[in-house]
Design an enzyme around this catalytic site. Structure first.
Site, PDB file in Angstrom:
ATOM      1  N   ARG A  95       0.849  -1.194   0.000  1.00 58.33           N
ATOM      2  CA  ARG A  95       0.000   0.000   0.000  1.00 58.33           C
ATOM      3  C   ARG A  95       0.887   1.246   0.000  1.00 58.33           C
ATOM      4  O   ARG A  95       1.704   1.431   0.906  1.00 58.33           O
ATOM      5  CB  ARG A  95      -0.898   0.018   1.243  1.00 58.33           C
ATOM      6  CG  ARG A  95      -1.815  -1.203   1.390  1.00 58.33           C
ATOM      7  CD  ARG A  95      -3.026  -1.115   0.502  1.00 58.33           C
ATOM      8  NE  ARG A  95      -3.833  -2.330   0.546  1.00 58.33           N
ATOM      9  CZ  ARG A  95      -4.802  -2.558   1.433  1.00 58.33           C
ATOM     10  NH1 ARG A  95      -5.057  -1.639   2.368  1.00 58.33           N
ATOM     11  NH2 ARG A  95      -5.499  -3.665   1.411  1.00 58.33           N
TER      12      ARG A  95
ATOM     13  N   GLU B 219       0.862   4.245   1.052  1.00 57.71           N
ATOM     14  CA  GLU B 219       0.195   5.179   1.968  1.00 57.71           C
ATOM     15  C   GLU B 219       1.249   5.998   2.709  1.00 57.71           C
ATOM     16  O   GLU B 219       2.115   5.441   3.391  1.00 57.71           O
ATOM     17  CB  GLU B 219      -0.680   4.419   2.969  1.00 57.71           C
ATOM     18  CG  GLU B 219      -1.834   3.663   2.314  1.00 57.71           C
ATOM     19  CD  GLU B 219      -2.685   2.929   3.327  1.00 57.71           C
ATOM     20  OE1 GLU B 219      -2.212   2.762   4.476  1.00 57.71           O
ATOM     21  OE2 GLU B 219      -3.809   2.524   2.990  1.00 57.71           O
TER      22      GLU B 219
ATOM     23  N   ARG C 122      -0.029   1.921  12.691  1.00 56.59           N
ATOM     24  CA  ARG C 122      -1.025   0.988  12.182  1.00 56.59           C
ATOM     25  C   ARG C 122      -1.013   0.869  10.663  1.00 56.59           C
ATOM     26  O   ARG C 122      -1.705   0.029  10.095  1.00 56.59           O
ATOM     27  CB  ARG C 122      -2.416   1.419  12.652  1.00 56.59           C
ATOM     28  CG  ARG C 122      -2.547   1.485  14.171  1.00 56.59           C
ATOM     29  CD  ARG C 122      -3.881   2.052  14.607  1.00 56.59           C
ATOM     30  NE  ARG C 122      -5.001   1.258  14.143  1.00 56.59           N
ATOM     31  CZ  ARG C 122      -5.948   1.716  13.332  1.00 56.59           C
ATOM     32  NH1 ARG C 122      -5.904   2.961  12.890  1.00 56.59           N
ATOM     33  NH2 ARG C 122      -6.947   0.937  12.972  1.00 56.59           N
ATOM     34  N   HIS C 123      -0.286   1.732   9.981  1.00 52.28           N
ATOM     35  CA  HIS C 123      -0.291   1.710   8.522  1.00 52.28           C
ATOM     36  C   HIS C 123       1.115   1.441   8.004  1.00 52.28           C
ATOM     37  O   HIS C 123       2.059   2.169   8.320  1.00 52.28           O
ATOM     38  CB  HIS C 123      -0.811   3.040   7.965  1.00 52.28           C
ATOM     39  CG  HIS C 123      -2.236   3.320   8.328  1.00 52.28           C
ATOM     40  ND1 HIS C 123      -2.579   3.944   9.513  1.00 52.28           N
ATOM     41  CD2 HIS C 123      -3.402   3.049   7.679  1.00 52.28           C
ATOM     42  CE1 HIS C 123      -3.898   4.057   9.572  1.00 52.28           C
ATOM     43  NE2 HIS C 123      -4.417   3.518   8.473  1.00 52.28           N
TER      44      HIS C 123
ATOM     45  N   GLU D 239      -8.300  -2.092  15.152  1.00 59.77           N
ATOM     46  CA  GLU D 239      -8.818  -2.860  14.018  1.00 59.77           C
ATOM     47  C   GLU D 239      -7.737  -3.793  13.489  1.00 59.77           C
ATOM     48  O   GLU D 239      -6.615  -3.369  13.202  1.00 59.77           O
ATOM     49  CB  GLU D 239      -9.265  -1.921  12.903  1.00 59.77           C
ATOM     50  CG  GLU D 239      -9.753  -2.651  11.666  1.00 59.77           C
ATOM     51  CD  GLU D 239      -9.448  -1.899  10.377  1.00 59.77           C
ATOM     52  OE1 GLU D 239      -9.248  -2.569   9.358  1.00 59.77           O
ATOM     53  OE2 GLU D 239      -9.372  -0.647  10.418  1.00 59.77           O
TER      54      GLU D 239
ATOM     55  N   SER E 191     -10.715  -6.601   8.173  1.00 60.12           N
ATOM     56  CA  SER E 191     -11.874  -6.057   7.459  1.00 60.12           C
ATOM     57  C   SER E 191     -12.458  -7.158   6.590  1.00 60.12           C
ATOM     58  O   SER E 191     -11.720  -7.970   6.017  1.00 60.12           O
ATOM     59  CB  SER E 191     -11.466  -4.875   6.573  1.00 60.12           C
ATOM     60  OG  SER E 191     -11.155  -3.751   7.357  1.00 60.12           O
TER      61      SER E 191
ATOM     62  N   ARG F 203      -0.775  -6.397  12.708  1.00 56.16           N
ATOM     63  CA  ARG F 203      -1.717  -5.817  13.673  1.00 56.16           C
ATOM     64  C   ARG F 203      -2.138  -6.845  14.725  1.00 56.16           C
ATOM     65  O   ARG F 203      -2.346  -6.492  15.886  1.00 56.16           O
ATOM     66  CB  ARG F 203      -2.955  -5.276  12.939  1.00 56.16           C
ATOM     67  CG  ARG F 203      -2.668  -4.022  12.133  1.00 56.16           C
ATOM     68  CD  ARG F 203      -3.949  -3.350  11.672  1.00 56.16           C
ATOM     69  NE  ARG F 203      -3.677  -2.141  10.898  1.00 56.16           N
ATOM     70  CZ  ARG F 203      -4.626  -1.335  10.439  1.00 56.16           C
ATOM     71  NH1 ARG F 203      -5.902  -1.610  10.669  1.00 56.16           N
ATOM     72  NH2 ARG F 203      -4.315  -0.265   9.738  1.00 56.16           N
TER      73      ARG F 203
END
Length: 602
Positions: free
Chosen positions: A392, A394, A400-401, A546, A549, A599
């Site tokens: 990703r 990002e 968390r990312h 989280e 998903s 995570r």
């Protein structure tokens, strides 16, 4: 009368003068003869030496009378060339003798030094066979291990010491890292570490019957550096050691060899890196504060950082999560697949994508295996999972990312309702939680010594909250959060607050939040049949974080294209054409989930 007196005086003077001339002549003759015999050629040893008696006489000038006569002679005339040559030869002879003695002394010292160095030298050891062990020195670095032979040695594991097949009195070989060493006088104590957290003490004491060999062993032990990989052979004896994982035994060293030496200066010590953060902070106001090890230092020397027991155990727990994930899904009739990671286009709307050149065509690094999982369902593989890398692009600075992480993905056909998938996912996590505590308790205990945590609390049946209920919980603390229209995604602070509230209300750290707004979910999410502002999608949380998903997927090709247009994607592109096409040939309704391994673990 007067004439007779004058004649007497004249005759006396002449007598004295002639006498003096004779003595001077005799002296010169003697000096010449002696000078010719000063340098003597010794046929026995072929060395030129100085006759010390002659040298001394020449220096003294044959006493006071000789010096007076020499003085009277030199005052009256120059030395002859022969005399000068004799004196020069004498000086050179003295100088040569001095140099010879000096060279002899230097050579003698060099020989003594060489003998001492040879006696103290610790030669490398090439260990080829246990049958020839007595031929090898019991200490010394190995020569480079290049698979020259199979030695026939059996290496034991520290974790097995004290078990049925490794008991007191056994002679064994151990290979591990030198965690610490202390040499004092004629004794040595060291700690050998295996697998980052299994340790045993080994010791050596000077042998009075073989003091020279013992002293040489002590000298070698002093050369060993911490974190070196070493081999130790010894006999297991009873002991009381509280600083090691093996506390009832220690190894009496017979042989020790360095396999791979570590540098004398290391980036940091494992002991410093293993301290809990609160202990480091508490020491800062003391006279001897513990060093703080920054993230860059640790990451730039990651191999060292992962030797820290807790950090090493974390990776083992990471492996265990994957193992238990597979076990649970295999038991529920899933098949593991491996999907492409170089793809034609984006697979996740709203997430950044890394691009690369693919022989003149732009390709993307897969953001998830999502599309391929669904196409596998269209291939009549009704239950599939994958463990693989996810990319990703990002630009995020949160913990968390990540730009690259490991995804645990699953997809399954459903009969009536996506709750069927939630049951599978819940059972899978139950298997992971219980498996970690029951089967990997040692690793968890080591982690918790440095990073405090507790076992995850969970319910037997899935604990499911719907979006409206979650909004109501958060509204109760509306002074903290700006809820807006309650259709936006949760912030990290909201998730933590929700996790705390759920723990207080339902007594669980693990719960599912269902019915997310459609606007904040990907295009492949099935809308809620009662209100299309919401969707048949969910996130799963542990302690307000989280970790997963999922959703029922939209398997109707017309509905997929409609949702794409609603999200501003009029041309799905080559990356989605085959995906949509697979649904046109018939596909079972299906649901699934994507889990971030990092995570879950961290």
């Amino acid at each position: 009368m007067r004439l007779s007196s004058l004649n007497f005086i004249i005759m006396s003077f002449l007598g004295i003068m002639f006498s003096s001339i004779r003595r001077t002549s005799a002296f010169l003759s003697t000096t010449k003869n002696y000078s010719n015999r000063i340098i003597i050629n010794s046929r026995s040893n072929n060395k030129k030496t100085i006759n010390p008696f002659l040298t001394q006489q020449l220096h003294n000038g044959f006493g006071r009378q000789g010096r007076l006569m020499m003085s009277s002679t030199t005052q009256g005339e120059e030395k002859s060339e022969e005399e000068k040559a004799a004196l020069k030869a004498a000086r050179e002879a003295r100088k040569a003798e001095k140099e010879r003695l000096k060279a002899e002394k230097k050579a003698k010292k060099a020989i003594e030094k060489a003998k001492k160095e040879e006696a103290e030298r610790i030669n490398p050891v090439t260990y080829l066979s246990v049958d020839n062990e007595e031929q090898y020195e019991p200490f010394g670095d190995y020569t480079r291990i290049m698979s020259r032979s199979e030695s026939g040695r059996k290496f034991e594991h520290v974790v097995d010491i004290g078990s049925k097949h490794v008991v007191t009195g056994d002679k064994m070989w151990l290979r591990g890292r030198l965690q610490s060493i202390r040499v004092k006088g004629g004794s040595c104590f060291l700690v050998l570490r295996q697998d980052s957290f299994h340790t045993v003490q080994a010791c050596f004491f000077k042998d009075k019957e073989n003091p020279e060999q013992s002293q040489k062993m002590i000298r070698y032990l002093k050369t060993l550096t911490e974190e070196s990989v070493i081999d130790v052979e010894g006999v297991l004896v009873d002991a009381d050691v509280r600083s090691c994982s093996v506390q009832k035994y220690e190894l009496s060293i017979h042989r020790i060899h360095s396999v791979s030496p570590a540098s004398k200066v290391l980036p940091f010590s494992i002991e410093d890196a293993a301290r809990p953060e609160d202990e480091v902070e508490a020491s800062q106001d003391t006279e001897r504060p513990f060093p703080r090890l920054g993230q860059d230092l640790r990451l730039n020397n990651r191999w060292m950082d992962l030797r820290v027991p807790a950090n090493n155990a974390i990776l083992r727990i990471q492996s265990a999560v994957c193992q238990l994930f597979r076990e649970s899904l295999y038991a529920q009739n899933f098949v593991e697949i491996h999907t492409p990671k170089l793809v034609a286009g984006e697979s996740e709307s709203g997430a950044g994508v890394f691009t690369t050149d693919y022989f003149g065509t732009t390709a993307c690094l897969a953001q998830s295996p999502q599309l391929y999982k669904q196409m596998a369902i269209a291939s009549d593989m009704n239950r599939v999972f994958e463990i693989g890398p996810v990319f990703r692009a990002e630009k995020s600075h949160t913990r968390r990312h990540l730009c690259e992480f490991t995804g645990l993905d699953l997809e399954m056909a459903i009969d009536d309702h996506y709750n069927e998938a939630l049951e599978v996912v819940h059972n899978m996590f139950k298997h992971i939680f219980t498996g970690l505590e029951n089967r990997f308790g040692k690793e968890l205990a080591i982690i918790r010594e440095q990073y405090a945590s507790e076992a995850v609390a969970f319910t037997d049946k899935p604990c499911i909250l719907h979006w409206p209920e979650a909004m109501q919980i958060l509204r109760e603390d509306d002074s903290k959060f700006d809820m807006g229209d309650e259709m936006n995604d949760l912030t990290g602070a909201m998730e933590l607050a929700l996790g705390q509230a759920v723990k207080e209300k339902y007594g669980t750290d693990f719960f599912i939040l269902d019915k997310y707004p459609s606007a904040i979910r990907p295009f492949y999410t099935m809308p809620d049949p009662e209100d299309d502002k919401f969707s048949n999608s969910y996130d799963i949380f542990i302690r307000g974080q989280e970790i997963c998903s999922g959703a029922q997927r939209c398997h109707d090709p017309d509905l997929v294209q409609q949702i794409l247009k609603q999200k501003g994607i009029d041309d799905p592109g080559d990356g989605l054409k085959s995906y949509i096409e697979s649904f046109k040939h018939g596909v079972s309704p299906h649901a699934g989930a994507g889990i971030g391994l990092e995570r879950v673990v961290f």
